[in-house]
Write a protein that holds these residues in place. Structure first.
Motif, short mmCIF file in Angstrom:
data_model
loop_
_atom_site.label_atom_id
_atom_site.label_comp_id
_atom_site.label_asym_id
_atom_site.label_seq_id
_atom_site.Cartn_x
_atom_site.Cartn_y
_atom_site.Cartn_z
N GLY A 175 0.81 -1.23 0.00
CA GLY A 175 0.00 0.00 0.00
C GLY A 175 0.83 1.27 0.00
N PRO A 176 1.82 1.39 0.90
CA PRO A 176 2.65 2.60 0.92
C PRO A 176 3.79 2.59 -0.11
CG PRO A 176 2.60 1.55 3.10
CD PRO A 176 1.95 0.63 2.12
N GLY A 177 3.79 1.60 -1.03
CA GLY A 177 4.74 1.65 -2.14
C GLY A 177 5.90 0.69 -2.12
N ALA A 178 5.98 -0.22 -1.15
CA ALA A 178 7.11 -1.17 -1.09
C ALA A 178 7.02 -2.20 -2.21
CB ALA A 178 7.14 -1.88 0.26
N ILE A 179 8.18 -2.66 -2.65
CA ILE A 179 8.30 -3.83 -3.51
C ILE A 179 8.43 -5.00 -2.55
CG2 ILE A 179 9.72 -5.02 -5.20
CD1 ILE A 179 10.74 -2.16 -6.00
N VAL A 180 7.55 -5.99 -2.66
CA VAL A 180 7.51 -7.07 -1.68
C VAL A 180 7.86 -8.40 -2.33
CG1 VAL A 180 6.07 -8.32 -0.01
CG2 VAL A 180 5.77 -5.85 -0.32
N HIS A 181 8.73 -9.16 -1.65
CA HIS A 181 9.04 -10.54 -2.01
C HIS A 181 8.48 -11.39 -0.88
CE1 HIS A 181 11.82 -8.99 -4.99
NE2 HIS A 181 12.35 -8.24 -4.05
N THR A 182 7.81 -12.49 -1.23
CA THR A 182 7.27 -13.36 -0.20
C THR A 182 7.57 -14.81 -0.55
OG1 THR A 182 5.32 -13.83 1.17
CG2 THR A 182 4.95 -13.60 -1.20
N CYS A 183 7.41 -15.68 0.43
CA CYS A 183 7.59 -17.10 0.19
C CYS A 183 6.51 -17.86 0.94
CB CYS A 183 8.98 -17.57 0.62
SG CYS A 183 9.33 -17.35 2.36
#
Length: 99
Positions: free
Chosen positions: A32-40
């Motif tokens: 929402g606030p603009g982060a690039i997210v990596h998840t597993c």
């Protein structure tokens, strides 16, 4: 930001367990606030479903399948984790933010 929250533009986050529960909420909250997210996640089908949903929402999220509770798998996938962890300014294990 239009809603007055802080900005994460240009920041990268790593969230484990991002397909369910608190981890899923953390992924969506960070994007929402603009982060690039990596998840597993451990389940490839669930991960793929979430990635399709997030793409449809315009979220910038990538993911990979791994069981972080498995030492053998963690060792085998260590290079990928290290690469993402090195890039991540805000790594998260479910709801815990490590600074």
């Amino acid at each position: 930001m239009a809603d007055g929250r802080w900005s994460l533009n240009g920041k990268t986050a790593l969230v484990t367990g991002g397909t369910k529960g608190i981890g899923h909420a953390v992924v969506e909250e960070l994007v929402g606030p603009g982060a690039i997210v990596h998840t597993c996640a451990r389940n490839e089908a669930e991960l793929n479903a979430c990635l399709i949903d997030w793409k449809g929402k315009g979220f910038q999220v990538s993911g990979f399948v791994i069981d972080v509770s498995s030492h053998a798998q963690s060792e085998a996938d260590g290079d990928c984790q290290l690469s993402l962890s090195w890039k991540a300014q805000h790594p998260c294990k479910s709801s815990s933010i490590v600074r």
